[in-house]
Design a protein around this motif. Structure first.
Motif, PDB file in Angstrom:
ATOM      1  N   LYS A  38       3.218  17.898 -54.994  1.00  0.00           N
ATOM      2  CA  LYS A  38       1.731  16.987 -55.041  1.00  0.00           C
ATOM      3  C   LYS A  38       1.760  16.182 -56.231  1.00  0.00           C
ATOM      4  CE  LYS A  38      -3.248  17.568 -55.034  1.00  0.00           C
ATOM      5  NZ  LYS A  38      -4.440  18.566 -54.932  1.00  0.00           N
ATOM      6  N   SER A  39       1.503  14.924 -56.090  1.00  0.00           N
ATOM      7  CA  SER A  39       1.327  13.982 -57.408  1.00  0.00           C
ATOM      8  C   SER A  39       0.274  14.365 -58.183  1.00  0.00           C
ATOM      9  CB  SER A  39       1.403  12.608 -56.686  1.00  0.00           C
ATOM     10  OG  SER A  39       1.053  11.506 -57.590  1.00  0.00           O
ATOM     11  N   LEU A  40       0.587  14.102 -59.542  1.00  0.00           N
ATOM     12  CA  LEU A  40      -0.311  14.511 -60.474  1.00  0.00           C
ATOM     13  C   LEU A  40      -1.461  13.154 -60.540  1.00  0.00           C
ATOM     14  CD1 LEU A  40       1.665  15.912 -63.316  1.00  0.00           C
ATOM     15  CD2 LEU A  40      -0.028  17.267 -61.939  1.00  0.00           C
ATOM     16  N   TYR A  41      -1.187  11.969 -59.905  1.00  0.00           N
ATOM     17  CA  TYR A  41      -2.003  10.770 -59.823  1.00  0.00           C
ATOM     18  C   TYR A  41      -2.740  10.904 -58.742  1.00  0.00           C
ATOM     19  CZ  TYR A  41       1.141   8.871 -63.479  1.00  0.00           C
ATOM     20  OH  TYR A  41       1.799   8.628 -64.524  1.00  0.00           O
ATOM     21  N   ASN A  49      -3.193  12.776 -51.562  1.00  0.00           N
ATOM     22  CA  ASN A  49      -3.824  13.690 -52.587  1.00  0.00           C
ATOM     23  C   ASN A  49      -3.537  14.769 -52.131  1.00  0.00           C
ATOM     24  OD1 ASN A  49      -4.461  11.629 -54.381  1.00  0.00           O
ATOM     25  ND2 ASN A  49      -6.076  11.199 -53.183  1.00  0.00           N
ATOM     26  N   LYS A  50      -3.308  15.316 -50.850  1.00  0.00           N
ATOM     27  CA  LYS A  50      -3.314  16.551 -50.513  1.00  0.00           C
ATOM     28  C   LYS A  50      -1.641  17.302 -50.742  1.00  0.00           C
ATOM     29  CE  LYS A  50      -6.892  16.649 -46.948  1.00  0.00           C
ATOM     30  NZ  LYS A  50      -7.972  17.355 -47.835  1.00  0.00           N
ATOM     31  N   ILE A  51      -1.610  18.368 -50.683  1.00  0.00           N
ATOM     32  CA  ILE A  51      -0.326  19.237 -50.809  1.00  0.00           C
ATOM     33  C   ILE A  51       0.668  18.658 -49.712  1.00  0.00           C
ATOM     34  CG2 ILE A  51       1.020  21.460 -51.097  1.00  0.00           C
ATOM     35  CD1 ILE A  51      -1.884  22.330 -52.357  1.00  0.00           C
ATOM     36  N   HIS A  52       2.062  18.344 -50.203  1.00  0.00           N
ATOM     37  CA  HIS A  52       2.998  18.097 -49.063  1.00  0.00           C
ATOM     38  C   HIS A  52       3.810  19.096 -48.894  1.00  0.00           C
ATOM     39  CE1 HIS A  52       6.562  16.200 -47.319  1.00  0.00           C
ATOM     40  NE2 HIS A  52       5.656  15.467 -46.772  1.00  0.00           N
ATOM     41  N   ILE A  53       4.003  19.766 -47.505  1.00  0.00           N
ATOM     42  CA  ILE A  53       4.603  20.805 -47.361  1.00  0.00           C
ATOM     43  C   ILE A  53       5.894  20.563 -46.382  1.00  0.00           C
ATOM     44  CG2 ILE A  53       3.136  21.532 -45.504  1.00  0.00           C
ATOM     45  CD1 ILE A  53       4.137  24.588 -46.019  1.00  0.00           C
ATOM     46  N   THR A  54       7.104  20.959 -46.793  1.00  0.00           N
ATOM     47  CA  THR A  54       8.353  20.559 -45.910  1.00  0.00           C
ATOM     48  C   THR A  54       8.947  21.892 -45.668  1.00  0.00           C
ATOM     49  OG1 THR A  54       8.859  18.358 -47.305  1.00  0.00           O
ATOM     50  CG2 THR A  54      10.437  19.429 -46.051  1.00  0.00           C
ATOM     51  N   LEU A  55       9.320  21.908 -44.295  1.00  0.00           N
ATOM     52  CA  LEU A  55      10.156  23.223 -43.959  1.00  0.00           C
ATOM     53  C   LEU A  55      11.331  22.730 -43.288  1.00  0.00           C
ATOM     54  CD1 LEU A  55      10.180  26.435 -43.509  1.00  0.00           C
ATOM     55  CD2 LEU A  55       9.007  25.681 -41.123  1.00  0.00           C
ATOM     56  N   ASN A  56      12.405  22.928 -44.220  1.00  0.00           N
ATOM     57  CA  ASN A  56      13.887  22.676 -43.812  1.00  0.00           C
ATOM     58  C   ASN A  56      14.345  21.336 -43.516  1.00  0.00           C
ATOM     59  OD1 ASN A  56      14.274  25.496 -43.897  1.00  0.00           O
ATOM     60  ND2 ASN A  56      13.747  25.970 -41.843  1.00  0.00           N
ATOM     61  N   SER A  57      13.571  20.457 -43.376  1.00  0.00           N
ATOM     62  CA  SER A  57      13.745  19.058 -43.077  1.00  0.00           C
ATOM     63  C   SER A  57      12.660  18.039 -43.281  1.00  0.00           C
ATOM     64  CB  SER A  57      14.176  19.040 -41.604  1.00  0.00           C
ATOM     65  OG  SER A  57      14.134  17.783 -40.962  1.00  0.00           O
ATOM     66  N   GLU A  58      12.776  16.910 -43.352  1.00  0.00           N
ATOM     67  CA  GLU A  58      11.900  16.053 -43.598  1.00  0.00           C
ATOM     68  C   GLU A  58      11.091  15.781 -42.351  1.00  0.00           C
ATOM     69  OE1 GLU A  58      10.038  14.172 -46.291  1.00  0.00           O
ATOM     70  OE2 GLU A  58      11.039  15.599 -47.373  1.00  0.00           O
ATOM     71  N   ASN A  59      11.757  16.051 -41.278  1.00  0.00           N
ATOM     72  CA  ASN A  59      11.166  15.890 -39.863  1.00  0.00           C
ATOM     73  C   ASN A  59      10.192  17.018 -39.675  1.00  0.00           C
ATOM     74  OD1 ASN A  59      12.963  13.788 -39.100  1.00  0.00           O
ATOM     75  ND2 ASN A  59      14.226  15.150 -38.325  1.00  0.00           N
ATOM     76  N   ARG A  60      10.048  17.868 -40.634  1.00  0.00           N
ATOM     77  CA  ARG A  60       9.234  19.111 -40.371  1.00  0.00           C
ATOM     78  C   ARG A  60       8.575  18.993 -41.720  1.00  0.00           C
ATOM     79  NH1 ARG A  60      12.527  24.146 -38.672  1.00  0.00           N
ATOM     80  NH2 ARG A  60      10.426  25.277 -38.203  1.00  0.00           N
ATOM     81  N   SER A  61       7.597  17.982 -42.104  1.00  0.00           N
ATOM     82  CA  SER A  61       7.150  18.075 -43.308  1.00  0.00           C
ATOM     83  C   SER A  61       5.730  17.245 -43.049  1.00  0.00           C
ATOM     84  CB  SER A  61       7.611  17.206 -44.339  1.00  0.00           C
ATOM     85  OG  SER A  61       7.644  15.887 -43.824  1.00  0.00           O
ATOM     86  N   GLN A  62       4.654  17.611 -43.919  1.00  0.00           N
ATOM     87  CA  GLN A  62       3.297  17.104 -43.682  1.00  0.00           C
ATOM     88  C   GLN A  62       2.394  17.142 -44.982  1.00  0.00           C
ATOM     89  OE1 GLN A  62       1.712  18.385 -39.802  1.00  0.00           O
ATOM     90  NE2 GLN A  62      -0.363  17.850 -40.427  1.00  0.00           N
TER      91      GLN A  62
END
Length: 127
Positions: A38-41, A49-62
């Motif tokens: 998460k960016s501090l800006y 501005n939301k938390i970004h979560i990645t699981l094992n690959s950028e294809n599985r991120s949001q």
């Protein structure tokens, strides 16, 4: 039903004005991992501005979609929205087994609280 990651490597810190928390099966030859960012800006686009979560690959991120996090001394459970769970290929949650010392554990809790500064998700710390 959830997916289980056994993390032998845990990282939390701030790099390039971004809060990072990561769990990986191995520090150098990583095959499985979960990364929170998460960016501090404050961005113009509210989604960023939301938390970004990645699981094992950028294809599985949001961005967003994390409903609740339960932090225990050796296990973290991340509960996801239906949409986020589907995009990550899990039913409803991700469990992460890990082991770190007391100082690292306190730092991890601090970084999760800072990651969630706007209180968008419920974080529960269980002893």
């Amino acid at each position: 039903m959830s997916i289980l990651l056994k993390a032998s490597f845990v990282y939390c810190g701030i790099e390039d004005e971004t809060i990072l928390i990561g769990f990986a099966d191995d520090e150098f030859e990583t095959k499985e991992y979960v990364l929170f960012q998460k960016s501090l800006y404050i961005e113009d686009n509210p989604l960023l501005n939301k938390i970004h979560i990645t699981l094992n690959s950028e294809n599985r991120s949001q961005y967003g979609g994390i409903l609740r996090i339960i932090i225990r001394r050796k296990l973290i459970s991340i509960f996801l929205s239906e949409e986020t769970a589907r995009s990550h290929g899990v039913n409803d949650s991700i469990d992460i087994e890990y082991g770190i010392d007391e100082k690292g554990y306190n730092s991890l809790i601090s970084h999760f609280n800072r990651l969630n500064a706007d209180q968008e998700i419920e974080i529960e710390v269980k002893l």
